[in-house]
Structures are given as C-alpha cells and as structure tokens.
Scaffold this motif. Structure first.
Motif: not given
Length: 240
Positions: A146-147, A172, A174
């Motif tokens: 994940h970025t 994250d 997200a």
C-alpha cells in the motif's frame, strides 16, 4: 419528331429544425457540463481536505513521538506506548511509526510501532541526511504494497554521543480513499437529483416560453385555411 423535355429532378425536402429541440439540447448540454464540473471540483476539494486532515493527524503524532523518545546510558531507545489511538498496536492497521538511527552506524527500524509487525518502512535517500532540518512529507511503499503518506523528522537527543535519529509517522492512503469513495457516491446521487431537477425545470420553462409560438402557429394556420380573417389574440411584445 419532338423530343420530350427532360424531367426536372424532384426537389429535395429541406430538413426542418425544431426551435424547441435546439434550445432543449443546448440548455441540457450546459446543465450537464455545469453539474459535472461542480462534481469534479467538490470531489477535488474534499480529497484535499481529508489529505490535509490526515497530514495534520500524522504531524500531531510525530510531535508526541518526538517528545516521548528517550535514550538510556547504554544508548538504548525507550518509547512509551502512544495511547492516543489503538491502531498503533494493531498489526497492519494503517497507522505506523518508526525510528531509524542515522550517522556513522545507521540502522533502519531501530524502534517501530507494533502495527508494522515485522516490516520496516523504506525511506528514500532524499530523507536520509541527518543535516536535513524541518519536517518532510513523503509517499512511501508500506505494508502489503500500500502507498503511505508519511511525515519525516530528524531528531537529535540531548545525551552525549547520541546519534541523530529519523522519526517517521505514516498513514495508509486507504484512510483517504475510503471516505473519498463514500463522499463520491453521496455526491454522485445528490448531483444526479440536482441534474434531474434542472432538466425538468428547463423542459417546463421551454414549454411555457414557447406556448405563444404554438398559439401563433395555430392562428396562422386558421388564417391560411380561410377560417379566420386575421390573427387574433394577445402575444408577447417580441411577436407583436
């Protein structure tokens, strides 16, 4: 012997253009363009807002981490638990912190949150120099690919011979994507209702605005058919 004159080609029917249709299509096109532009702008503003909100949260946690880290006489780091958010102790929760040792004997991941589990955040070379001052905002590749949005700070502890440290607090992306998706769905529904209302208003407005033309057409047909001697009735000033 007489030669018959060549027959004239039949006149092609000229296409008819409806004023109502042209106005309707033009107005609905502008309404659709305005709604789409407004939706794109609002979504972009909301994305910037939640990204700035996450960055402010990470900076607050970075300040707490900077004030909490200690070094003992043996050079061991001690970081009390950050009790502000249980996600720091939940593996792969999306919120992470990490302390790297810089200087002559660098060591990444010297201390890190339990949420990182057995992983170490990889910081690009641009943030490795201990001489760098001020906080840096970076995008990192984090757990599970994940970025991460990260805030990085270089810290020098007051103890003698203490090496410079790099503090990293990351979240994250997200955490941005999920509320953005919910907002986009709500925004899309609201703008669809708005577009439908505007379209109905345009249709109604055109119907009312073009009624005098329909009346004029009916009265003119009556005159041409010999059913009336003149155009009777009240018409708007533009048609008088």
């Amino acid at each position: 012997m007489s030669v018959p004159a060549p027959a004239r080609p039949a006149a092609q029917a000229q296409p008819t253009y409806s004023l109502r249709r042209r106005l309707l299509l033009g107005t609905l096109g502008w309404v659709l363009l305005a709604v789409l532009t407004a939706g794109w702008g609002l979504r972009d503003l909301f994305q910037s807002h939640i990204q700035a909100q996450l960055q402010d949260q990470l900076l607050m946690q970075l300040n707490q981490l900077s004030g909490a880290v200690r070094s003992d006489a043996q050079g061991q780091l001690h970081v009390p638990p950050l009790a502000t958010d249980p996600r720091w102790s939940t593996p792969l929760s999306g919120l992470y912190w990490q302390i790297d040792r810089l200087g002559a004997n660098p060591q990444p991941g010297l201390a890190r949150s339990r949420s990182l589990w057995d992983q170490v955040l990889s910081v690009p070379p641009t943030a490795l120099e201990p001489a760098a001052r001020g906080d840096q905002v970076l995008s990192l590749s984090g757990a599970e690919g994940h970025t991460l949005l990260a805030v990085v700070r270089t810290l020098q502890l007051p103890e003698d011979d203490a090496p410079p440290l790099r503090l990293v607090v990351a979240g994250d992306e997200a955490l941005i994507a999920e509320p953005l998706q919910r907002f986009t769905r709500l925004l899309g529904g609201a703008l669809a209702i708005l577009a439908l209302g505007l379209a109905l208003a345009v249709v109604l407005q055109l119907h009312l605005a073009l009624r005098p033309l329909q009346l004029l057409r009916t009265r003119l047909a009556a005159v041409r058919a010999g059913q009336a001697a003149q155009l009777a009735g009240q018409f708007p000033q533009e048609l008088q």
